[in-house]
Design a protein around this motif. Structure first.
Motif, PDB file in Angstrom:
ATOM      1  N   GLU A 134       0.836  -1.191   0.000  1.00 41.83           N
ATOM      2  CA  GLU A 134       0.000   0.000   0.000  1.00 41.83           C
ATOM      3  C   GLU A 134       0.876   1.249   0.000  1.00 41.83           C
ATOM      4  O   GLU A 134       1.801   1.370   0.787  1.00 41.83           O
ATOM      5  N   ILE A 135       0.574   2.162  -0.907  1.00 38.96           N
ATOM      6  CA  ILE A 135       1.234   3.461  -0.950  1.00 38.96           C
ATOM      7  C   ILE A 135       0.278   4.500  -0.377  1.00 38.96           C
ATOM      8  O   ILE A 135      -0.872   4.607  -0.820  1.00 38.96           O
ATOM      9  N   LEU A 136       0.756   5.264   0.592  1.00 41.98           N
ATOM     10  CA  LEU A 136      -0.029   6.329   1.189  1.00 41.98           C
ATOM     11  C   LEU A 136       0.441   7.671   0.648  1.00 41.98           C
ATOM     12  O   LEU A 136       1.647   7.923   0.546  1.00 41.98           O
ATOM     13  N   GLY A 137      -0.498   8.544   0.312  1.00 42.84           N
ATOM     14  CA  GLY A 137      -0.131   9.861  -0.184  1.00 42.84           C
ATOM     15  C   GLY A 137      -1.303  10.817  -0.083  1.00 42.84           C
ATOM     16  O   GLY A 137      -2.449  10.389   0.093  1.00 42.84           O
ATOM     17  N   ASP A 138      -1.019  12.097  -0.177  1.00 45.35           N
ATOM     18  CA  ASP A 138      -2.131  13.035  -0.192  1.00 45.35           C
ATOM     19  C   ASP A 138      -2.848  12.923  -1.534  1.00 45.35           C
ATOM     20  O   ASP A 138      -2.371  12.276  -2.476  1.00 45.35           O
ATOM     21  N   SER A 139      -4.011  13.531  -1.634  1.00 47.68           N
ATOM     22  CA  SER A 139      -4.858  13.343  -2.814  1.00 47.68           C
ATOM     23  C   SER A 139      -4.159  13.765  -4.098  1.00 47.68           C
ATOM     24  O   SER A 139      -4.303  13.110  -5.139  1.00 47.68           O
ATOM     25  N   ALA A 140      -3.379  14.839  -4.034  1.00 52.01           N
ATOM     26  CA  ALA A 140      -2.694  15.318  -5.233  1.00 52.01           C
ATOM     27  C   ALA A 140      -1.651  14.318  -5.715  1.00 52.01           C
ATOM     28  O   ALA A 140      -1.541  14.051  -6.922  1.00 52.01           O
ATOM     29  N   GLU A 141      -0.879  13.746  -4.775  1.00 54.17           N
ATOM     30  CA  GLU A 141       0.155  12.779  -5.150  1.00 54.17           C
ATOM     31  C   GLU A 141      -0.468  11.509  -5.719  1.00 54.17           C
ATOM     32  O   GLU A 141       0.023  10.950  -6.702  1.00 54.17           O
ATOM     33  N   ILE A 142      -1.538  11.048  -5.095  1.00 58.71           N
ATOM     34  CA  ILE A 142      -2.206   9.834  -5.580  1.00 58.71           C
ATOM     35  C   ILE A 142      -2.771  10.067  -6.978  1.00 58.71           C
ATOM     36  O   ILE A 142      -2.678   9.207  -7.859  1.00 58.71           O
ATOM     37  N   ALA A 143      -3.344  11.249  -7.201  1.00 58.30           N
ATOM     38  CA  ALA A 143      -3.898  11.572  -8.521  1.00 58.30           C
ATOM     39  C   ALA A 143      -2.808  11.561  -9.585  1.00 58.30           C
ATOM     40  O   ALA A 143      -3.023  11.095 -10.719  1.00 58.30           O
ATOM     41  N   LYS A 144      -1.624  12.074  -9.251  1.00 52.08           N
ATOM     42  CA  LYS A 144      -0.513  12.094 -10.207  1.00 52.08           C
ATOM     43  C   LYS A 144      -0.102  10.672 -10.595  1.00 52.08           C
ATOM     44  O   LYS A 144       0.184  10.390 -11.762  1.00 52.08           O
ATOM     45  N   ILE A 145      -0.057   9.776  -9.607  1.00 56.21           N
ATOM     46  CA  ILE A 145       0.316   8.386  -9.905  1.00 56.21           C
ATOM     47  C   ILE A 145      -0.709   7.756 -10.834  1.00 56.21           C
ATOM     48  O   ILE A 145      -0.352   7.091 -11.824  1.00 56.21           O
ATOM     49  N   ARG A 146      -1.977   7.955 -10.535  1.00 54.55           N
ATOM     50  CA  ARG A 146      -3.027   7.372 -11.384  1.00 54.55           C
ATOM     51  C   ARG A 146      -2.932   7.907 -12.815  1.00 54.55           C
ATOM     52  O   ARG A 146      -3.087   7.149 -13.785  1.00 54.55           O
TER      53      ARG A 146
END
Length: 274
Positions: free
Chosen positions: A235-247
């Motif tokens: 599991e990778i934890l990140g703020d919403s902006a970081e998670i959106a960038k990965i997706r």
């Protein structure tokens, strides 16, 4: 706040195991993780109320071969040096076997293996102010560990993994370093923090590494075949902006995982506020 705190961090690690009771007992008795919930097929272990390890039983799973892609070790980061010192005293008293020790300049680490051969590291970081940067990379080494000094740092006895314990990093075996860098640095967005012979380290927010990949045993390894025991998810934890960038980089749909070239799936979870 953990020294591993960063825009992207490691959450829980999921292992497929053949004997849930035996492996679970190891993480409880040796590492001091608390069994937070579970049944006959799955068990969650952690520290405080934070889940760090998800064990899922598959009695028919094929044992993981040492030269295949997969887990090198899961590294549990304790909050204070005194905690690791207390753990050292505990394992010496209980005569639990360890596989190695190391002073990595940025950290002090002890290595062992669970009953099914999954690598484990338990470690403590030195303060970030003591880390050495060389050419923009974090300098790391594998030097002898002063175990006596570490043990003498304990202020009380070991009573289990303290609240604040986290999975500091996950070290993986991969087939090639070029493909690994493309995925872990390019797609997941963990910058390369250090080069090492046969290995790459990746850290978010200046951390020495949240992820690592090596080809020491697995050079040329292909994608893992279904039905294997061992590491099955991170599991990778990140703020919403970081998670959106990965997706976006991965072309992944909302709530979908992201899979590396060797078949390991990373789930993406937004950090809880506060």
């Amino acid at each position: 706040m953990s020294t591993a705190t960063a825009p992207l961090e490691i959450g829980r690690v999921t292992l497929t195991v053949r004997d849930l009771k035996k492996v679970g007992r190891f993480y409880a008795d040796v590492l001091g993780l608390e069994r937070l919930s579970g049944d006959g097929e799955q068990a969650l272990y952690g520290a405080g109320d934070t889940v760090l390890l998800d064990l899922r039983q598959d009695k028919a799973a094929r044992p993981n071969a040492p030269r295949e892609a997969g887990l090198f070790h899961t590294a549990f980061l304790l909050p204070q040096r005194a905690d690791l010192g207390a753990w050292v005293q505990y394992v010496v008293e209980k005569r639990f076997p360890v596989q190695g020790t190391a002073d990595h300049l940025v950290s002090e680490a002890i290595y062992l293996g669970d009953p099914e051969g999954n690598g484990v590291e338990i470690y403590i970081d030195r303060p970030r102010s003591q880390w050495i940067l060389n050419g923009g990379e974090v300098e790391m080494s594998t030097d002898p560990l002063d175990v006596q000094s570490l043990a003498s740092s304990a202020r009380k006895g070991w009573t289990g993994a303290p609240e604040g314990t986290v999975v500091g990093h996950v070290h993986l075996q991969t087939g090639t370093l070029a493909e690994a860098e493309s995925f872990y640095a390019g797609t997941l967005g963990f910058p390369v923090s250090s080069h090492y012979p046969g290995a790459l380290f990746y850290g978010s927010g200046g951390y020495h590494h949240h992820l690592a990949t090596n080809i020491w045993n697995s050079r040329g390894a292909k994608a893992r075949t279904p039905g294997m025991a061992g590491l099955s998810g991170v599991e990778i934890l990140g703020d919403s902006a970081e998670i959106a960038k990965i997706r976006t980089r991965a072309g992944a749909e909302a709530d979908a995982g992201v899979t590396d070239p060797w078949g390991l799936t990373f789930t993406l979870t937004e950090k809880k506020e506060g």
